[in-house]
Design a protein around this motif. Sequence first.
Motif, mmCIF file in Angstrom:
data_model
loop_
_atom_site.group_PDB
_atom_site.id
_atom_site.type_symbol
_atom_site.label_atom_id
_atom_site.label_comp_id
_atom_site.label_asym_id
_atom_site.label_seq_id
_atom_site.Cartn_x
_atom_site.Cartn_y
_atom_site.Cartn_z
ATOM 1 N N THR A 1 1.166 -1.193 -0.117
ATOM 2 C CA THR A 1 0.120 0.059 -0.072
ATOM 3 C C THR A 1 0.932 1.099 0.085
ATOM 4 O O THR A 1 1.997 1.077 0.128
ATOM 5 C CB THR A 1 -1.038 0.068 1.296
ATOM 6 O OG1 THR A 1 -0.166 0.264 2.362
ATOM 7 C CG2 THR A 1 -1.661 -1.371 1.390
ATOM 8 N N PHE B 1 -0.906 4.709 4.506
ATOM 9 C CA PHE B 1 -2.237 4.475 4.048
ATOM 10 C C PHE B 1 -3.014 3.662 4.843
ATOM 11 O O PHE B 1 -4.123 3.990 5.207
ATOM 12 C CB PHE B 1 -2.568 3.715 2.523
ATOM 13 C CG PHE B 1 -3.844 3.635 2.236
ATOM 14 C CD1 PHE B 1 -4.587 4.580 1.764
ATOM 15 C CD2 PHE B 1 -4.440 2.314 2.049
ATOM 16 C CE1 PHE B 1 -6.207 4.286 1.356
ATOM 17 C CE2 PHE B 1 -5.440 2.158 1.305
ATOM 18 C CZ PHE B 1 -6.196 3.072 1.052
ATOM 19 N N GLY C 1 -11.797 -2.412 4.672
ATOM 20 C CA GLY C 1 -12.652 -1.349 4.466
ATOM 21 C C GLY C 1 -11.677 0.070 3.626
ATOM 22 O O GLY C 1 -12.266 0.769 3.120
ATOM 23 N N GLN C 2 -10.527 0.074 4.369
ATOM 24 C CA GLN C 2 -9.803 0.930 3.945
ATOM 25 C C GLN C 2 -9.086 0.836 2.466
ATOM 26 O O GLN C 2 -9.083 1.741 1.787
ATOM 27 C CB GLN C 2 -8.191 1.198 4.951
ATOM 28 C CG GLN C 2 -8.826 1.457 6.340
ATOM 29 C CD GLN C 2 -7.697 1.293 7.514
ATOM 30 O OE1 GLN C 2 -6.846 2.160 7.611
ATOM 31 N NE2 GLN C 2 -7.747 0.218 8.140
ATOM 32 N N GLU D 1 -10.767 -0.337 0.137
ATOM 33 C CA GLU D 1 -11.759 -0.101 -0.982
ATOM 34 C C GLU D 1 -11.797 1.541 -1.113
ATOM 35 O O GLU D 1 -12.332 1.883 -2.121
ATOM 36 C CB GLU D 1 -13.141 -0.460 -0.284
ATOM 37 C CG GLU D 1 -13.330 -1.819 -0.182
ATOM 38 C CD GLU D 1 -14.670 -2.333 0.790
ATOM 39 O OE1 GLU D 1 -15.346 -1.247 1.252
ATOM 40 O OE2 GLU D 1 -14.973 -3.352 0.465
ATOM 41 N N GLN D 2 -10.996 2.233 -0.626
ATOM 42 C CA GLN D 2 -10.863 3.561 -0.679
ATOM 43 C C GLN D 2 -9.959 3.767 -1.954
ATOM 44 O O GLN D 2 -9.796 5.239 -2.391
ATOM 45 C CB GLN D 2 -10.420 4.579 0.343
ATOM 46 C CG GLN D 2 -11.202 4.366 1.942
ATOM 47 C CD GLN D 2 -10.610 5.076 3.111
ATOM 48 O OE1 GLN D 2 -9.645 5.801 2.904
ATOM 49 N NE2 GLN D 2 -10.831 4.424 4.090
ATOM 50 N N LEU D 3 -9.262 2.905 -2.271
ATOM 51 C CA LEU D 3 -8.294 2.916 -3.466
ATOM 52 C C LEU D 3 -8.302 1.876 -4.570
ATOM 53 O O LEU D 3 -8.790 0.835 -4.022
ATOM 54 C CB LEU D 3 -6.582 3.172 -3.175
ATOM 55 C CG LEU D 3 -6.162 4.583 -2.490
ATOM 56 C CD1 LEU D 3 -4.935 4.509 -2.125
ATOM 57 C CD2 LEU D 3 -6.453 5.649 -3.502
ATOM 58 N N HIS E 1 0.413 6.791 -4.887
ATOM 59 C CA HIS E 1 -0.956 6.845 -4.180
ATOM 60 C C HIS E 1 -2.106 6.579 -4.959
ATOM 61 O O HIS E 1 -3.241 6.932 -5.059
ATOM 62 C CB HIS E 1 -1.210 8.062 -3.366
ATOM 63 C CG HIS E 1 -0.586 8.040 -2.100
ATOM 64 N ND1 HIS E 1 -1.072 7.975 -0.862
ATOM 65 C CD2 HIS E 1 0.765 8.274 -1.845
ATOM 66 C CE1 HIS E 1 -0.291 8.151 0.170
ATOM 67 N NE2 HIS E 1 1.087 8.157 -0.469
ATOM 68 N N TRP F 1 -3.450 0.129 -4.674
ATOM 69 C CA TRP F 1 -2.625 -0.704 -3.961
ATOM 70 C C TRP F 1 -2.566 -2.048 -4.612
ATOM 71 O O TRP F 1 -3.115 -2.224 -5.497
ATOM 72 C CB TRP F 1 -3.318 -1.182 -2.442
ATOM 73 C CG TRP F 1 -4.791 -1.375 -2.619
ATOM 74 C CD1 TRP F 1 -5.765 -0.639 -2.684
ATOM 75 C CD2 TRP F 1 -5.302 -2.798 -2.537
ATOM 76 N NE1 TRP F 1 -7.091 -1.321 -2.872
ATOM 77 C CE2 TRP F 1 -6.585 -2.922 -2.724
ATOM 78 C CE3 TRP F 1 -4.544 -4.068 -2.688
ATOM 79 C CZ2 TRP F 1 -7.480 -3.997 -2.922
ATOM 80 C CZ3 TRP F 1 -5.380 -5.251 -2.708
ATOM 81 C CH2 TRP F 1 -6.699 -5.236 -2.892
#
Length: 323
Positions: free
Chosen positions: A175, A179, A188-189, A191-193, A238, A241
């Motif tokens: 990642t 992040f 859940g985190q 899913e933000q990228l 960024h 991932w």
Amino acid sequence: MLIKGVTLRGLEVFEALAKTGSVAQTAEVTGLSQPAVSQQLRNLEKALGTDLVDHGRRPMVPTSAGRNFLARTQAVLSELRLAQSELSMMDLSHLPALSIGLIDDFDNDLTPRLATALAESLTECRFKMITASSHDILRAIEADEIHLAVTATTDEPQQGLIEFPLVRDPFILITPKGFIHDPQAPIGQLEQLPFLRYAADQMISQQIEAQISQQDITFENRFEVGSHLALMAMVARHIGWAVTTPLGYMRATRFHDDIDALPLPFGKAARRISLFASKDWADQLPRTVAQTTKGLIKRQMVNPAIVKLPWLAQDFQVLDELS
């Protein structure tokens, strides 16, 4: 690949000169003429863009940059000499030709060392080495286009081939730096990228997808990237991932300051890297090449990776032979 102008002969000359401090003594040690010693050193310094020794002192001594480079030089030459000593224990005079294919995961560290050790041990042999994807390497050995193959396995029996396991290479999460702020709830985190996938036709991509499917998880399919380093660069920027392995992570040292490597958050899985030989080569050569390769993997890849990521110690390991 070595920078143009950086040669093994040049490294040997620099190592000897750093020890003797004398061009004349270095010439005796290496068997070169004094002008050849001076030329090798000039070529090496030009390629690196810095003076490695203080040319105004007698005896010559390494500069600050030279001392740092000397430590690397000695480590590289030590690995090559060890590999050569392992291979030189065999009588290879009967071999008219030898060809070997390796997956490109090893381009940075293992392939140059193994190629040099083999080439210098097989002095009377036609020698060929190629690097390619796992699928291509397996196809080549199945078609008798190469004699030995170092590749990821499909975990299915390879008819007509003998397998020598080399290393267990577990899948890990990569990642952007910082992040994942809650290691207890990474999904859940993530899913933000976007999930940055390897190209679908690559074996590593198919193995990763199989592991994700087993966990009944889905991620949007937006990116497929065929180049490993491009994938790591995108994570560092960024953009998303990825899932890779310690071998992949160690190839991307230039990006380590901008990425995090973490245990896989959806189950544990690994790929196996093995050396394959056709049954026509069922003699000591494949076994010795496998042992040499395994030693290089352990010293050049496994040990440094565990120093950086101690939690890998139980999963990233060289393997014993199949029972």
